[in-house]
Design a protein around this motif. Structure first.
Motif: not given
Length: 373
Positions: A68-73, A273-278
């Motif tokens: 779950a942690d992997l998929l959240n990331y 992945v992509g948090r900042e850009a999003l």
């Protein structure tokens, strides 16, 4: 695809040919385009039921204590909050926010998930997850060859399936899945689909695919079930306003550009992945709205195709992403990204440039078609 590369065949390949299917190369797979009339196949799904081979879709299993942690990331959604037996629509993005693919994630058990990727992106998704698993106590497994996928879609589909299984279909919600047997074949029975109708997707071992297809065909004989190809799958999803990767979604768009910002869950714990850009894309979309995905209905008979310019007042204001004749509406329809100023339903003066001729179109809200519950 180069001529030296062999097309892949599903477990149902010989059966499709025996039914006289017109076959086509789709994402490296030899798939049925239609069996007879695509309009008849489309209408069968809207009014009765249709049977689809979707074995070209890419299944990837993620297991382990930190699955779950992997998929959240790795994905933009909050996958940890998905209950066992439920599914969620989500996306996997690049670090710059561009969409790599849209996905359905099924939580099969406490520490086991199955991700279903589009056929054309399955390898890309697998590569991204394999790269992103580093540092997590989880395993990413390529299960593309472990499953055949058969869908039965349309208003008659619950009755057809009930005659072949003792699984609790009445209790199975939309975007949920449960293990069971269908016609004696072990299956993951999911209430999902890409047609705008009620229906089910059945994940089975490839060696059981023919037996299951034949059992479903027999069970559906009296209620108008027909085999359906990719051509009507496309017009069905278009009428239902469902995006198709490579048309409405691409790496050059973020989920916010595609009007699907709701799938991005900033409130979940930790980085992804992509948090900042999003985050930047979300604030940009608020202050300076990107082009909006709208529906277009033709006033004439000419069919718009992907890439055709959308025009108003002599200016290009957008681009068609998908277009086809709509069997349900009886008119050509299209999805298009247009400037926000021209996106309101009923906006006057909008047309599509079809080979130099500006054909008039009505701007409508998506979807074009919504089934009666």
């Amino acid at each position: 695809m180069s001529s030296t590369e062999e097309l892949r065949h599903t477990a149902l390949d010989a059966l499709h040919r025996s039914l006289g299917a017109t076959m086509t190369d789709f994402a490296g797979w030899d798939m049925p385009l239609r069996y007879g009339s695509e309009r008849d196949e489309h209408n069968a799904v809207r009014t009765k039921a249709g049977l689809f081979d979707l074995s070209h879709m890419g299944e990837i299993t993620v297991t382990g204590p930190q699955a779950a942690d992997l998929l959240n990331y790795a994905l933009v959604g909050n996958i940890a909050s998905v209950g066992v037996g439920r599914a969620r629509y989500t996306m996997i993005c690049r670090a710059d926010g561009g969409i790599l693919d849209d996905l359905i994630v099924y939580r099969l058990a406490e520490t086991e998930y199955m991700i279903v990727a589009n056929a054309s992106n399955a390898q890309v998704v697998l590569d991204a997850l394999t790269e992103r698993v580093a540092g997590f106590d989880a395993e990413v497994r390529d299960d593309r060859d472990a499953y055949a996928l058969i869908a039965v879609q349309g208003p008659e589909s619950p009755g057809i399936l009930k005659s072949l299984t003792d699984a609790d279909l009445d209790g199975l919600k939309y975007y949920a899945g449960l293990p069971g047997t269908v016609a004696g074949v072990p299956a993951l029975i999911a209430r999902t689909g890409y047609t705008g109708e009620d229906g089910f997707e059945l994940f089975v071992k490839p060696e059981h695919a023919v037996e299951l297809w034949q059992a479903l065909t027999k069970a559906g004989e009296g209620v108008g079930l027909v085999p359906c190809g990719l051509s009507c799958r496309d017009t069905l999803r278009l009428e239902a306003g469902m995006p198709l990767y490579g048309h409405e979604l691409s790496t050059s768009l973020t989920p916010f550009d595609a009007g699907l910002g709701r799938v991005v869950k900033f409130e979940k714990e930790g980085d992804f992945v992509g948090r900042e850009a999003l985050t930047e894309a979300a604030s940009r979309a608020e202050s300076n709205p990107p082009r909006v995905l709208v529906g277009l209905v033709a006033e004439g008979r000419r069919v718009p195709r992907a890439g055709y310019p959308v025009v108003a007042g002599g200016e290009v204001i957008g681009e068609v992403t998908s277009g086809a004749p709509s069997p349900t509406l009886g008119k050509p329809i299209a999805m298009a990204y247009v400037d926000a100023a021209h996106s309101a339903p009923g906006t006057a003066g909008v047309g599509v440039d079809i080979r130099g001729s500006h054909e008039p179109y009505e701007v409508v809200a998506l979807p074009f078609y919504k089934r009666q519950k």
